[in-house]
Design an enzyme around this catalytic site. Structure first.
Site, mmCIF file in Angstrom:
data_model
loop_
_atom_site.group_PDB
_atom_site.id
_atom_site.type_symbol
_atom_site.label_atom_id
_atom_site.label_comp_id
_atom_site.label_asym_id
_atom_site.label_seq_id
_atom_site.Cartn_x
_atom_site.Cartn_y
_atom_site.Cartn_z
ATOM 1 N N CYS A 1 0.864 -1.175 0.000
ATOM 2 C CA CYS A 1 0.000 0.000 0.000
ATOM 3 C C CYS A 1 0.907 1.234 0.000
ATOM 4 O O CYS A 1 1.826 1.329 0.824
ATOM 5 C CB CYS A 1 -0.901 0.001 1.229
ATOM 6 S SG CYS A 1 -1.831 1.539 1.426
ATOM 7 N N ASP B 1 -0.322 -5.800 0.238
ATOM 8 C CA ASP B 1 -1.570 -6.066 -0.481
ATOM 9 C C ASP B 1 -1.370 -7.357 -1.257
ATOM 10 O O ASP B 1 -0.283 -7.627 -1.765
ATOM 11 C CB ASP B 1 -1.897 -4.925 -1.456
ATOM 12 C CG ASP B 1 -2.353 -3.668 -0.747
ATOM 13 O OD1 ASP B 1 -3.077 -3.780 0.251
ATOM 14 O OD2 ASP B 1 -1.999 -2.568 -1.205
ATOM 15 N N VAL C 1 6.212 -13.891 -23.967
ATOM 16 C CA VAL C 1 6.993 -13.416 -22.835
ATOM 17 C C VAL C 1 7.734 -14.611 -22.246
ATOM 18 O O VAL C 1 7.187 -15.706 -22.135
ATOM 19 C CB VAL C 1 6.115 -12.711 -21.774
ATOM 20 C CG1 VAL C 1 5.132 -13.662 -21.107
ATOM 21 C CG2 VAL C 1 6.974 -12.025 -20.720
ATOM 22 N N GLU C 2 8.994 -14.420 -21.918
ATOM 23 C CA GLU C 2 9.776 -15.487 -21.295
ATOM 24 C C GLU C 2 9.335 -15.569 -19.839
ATOM 25 O O GLU C 2 9.308 -14.564 -19.125
ATOM 26 C CB GLU C 2 11.274 -15.170 -21.430
ATOM 27 C CG GLU C 2 12.179 -16.327 -21.067
ATOM 28 C CD GLU C 2 12.303 -16.508 -19.577
ATOM 29 O OE1 GLU C 2 12.105 -17.652 -19.117
ATOM 30 O OE2 GLU C 2 12.576 -15.515 -18.865
ATOM 31 N N SER C 3 8.953 -16.752 -19.391
ATOM 32 C CA SER C 3 8.263 -16.905 -18.108
ATOM 33 C C SER C 3 9.122 -16.567 -16.891
ATOM 34 O O SER C 3 8.609 -16.033 -15.906
ATOM 35 C CB SER C 3 7.662 -18.299 -17.972
ATOM 36 O OG SER C 3 8.664 -19.285 -18.037
ATOM 37 N N HIS D 1 -3.770 -0.506 -6.238
ATOM 38 C CA HIS D 1 -4.116 -1.726 -6.975
ATOM 39 C C HIS D 1 -4.257 -1.468 -8.470
ATOM 40 O O HIS D 1 -3.745 -2.222 -9.298
ATOM 41 C CB HIS D 1 -5.439 -2.319 -6.467
ATOM 42 C CG HIS D 1 -5.463 -2.698 -5.027
ATOM 43 N ND1 HIS D 1 -4.410 -2.587 -4.167
ATOM 44 C CD2 HIS D 1 -6.461 -3.213 -4.291
ATOM 45 C CE1 HIS D 1 -4.739 -3.004 -2.977
ATOM 46 N NE2 HIS D 1 -5.993 -3.388 -3.008
#
Length: 154
Positions: A52, A59, A74-76, A93
């Protein structure tokens, strides 16, 4: 079957320290050899954390990222490190969710991407954030994200 070119990757197969912040995280990509076949890719991060920005309290969220690749995947490992870099990052958030989405869209230029961020309650109010680049391509099979909205205990 063609072999994926991983020659440009710097993190996969190497010890990589956790980035101190999302801006320091390096997202990497590899060529997608099945472009145009409508494959949908899903990443689920059920233990996402950030801070937060007002209180510094943690959070927690369950993040689901769905995308239909264009030229790139995307390469993990780099995605995992990027997501973990939020652990010490203070942001609301909505901002965390959109930073993830924007970085992926910038990196991948996917045919389509959506993110569902299911945040656990803070101050008694859960905040869920949803975003997508536009309608899913016609004929694409995109399953429900499978995360129920917050209902409390019981």
């Amino acid at each position: 079957m063609a072999k994926t070119d991983v020659s440009g990757l710097s993190q996969l197969g190497a010890h990589t320290a956790l980035p101190a912040s999302p801006s320091e995280a390096v997202l990497e990509r590899v060529p997608f050899g099945s472009k145009g076949q409508g494959a949908a890719v899903r990443f689920t991060a059920p233990e996402f954390t950030s801070l937060c920005p007002m209180t510094g309290q943690p959070d927690f969220a369950h993040i689901v990222i769905d995308y239909i690749p264009g030229d790139w995947l995307v390469e993990s490992k780099s995605l995992k490190l990027f997501l973990h870099s939020f652990r010490n990052h203070g942001a609301f958030h909505e901002d965390c969710t959109m930073e993830i989405a924007n970085r992926l869209v910038e990196l991948l230029s996917p045919e389509w991407l959506r993110i569902g961020a299911y945040w656990y309650p803070r101050g008694g109010i859960p905040i869920d954030v949803f975003w997508q680049t536009g309608p899913a391509p016609e004929g694409a099979w995109i399953p429900d994200q499978g995360v129920p909205t917050y209902r409390g205990r019981g």
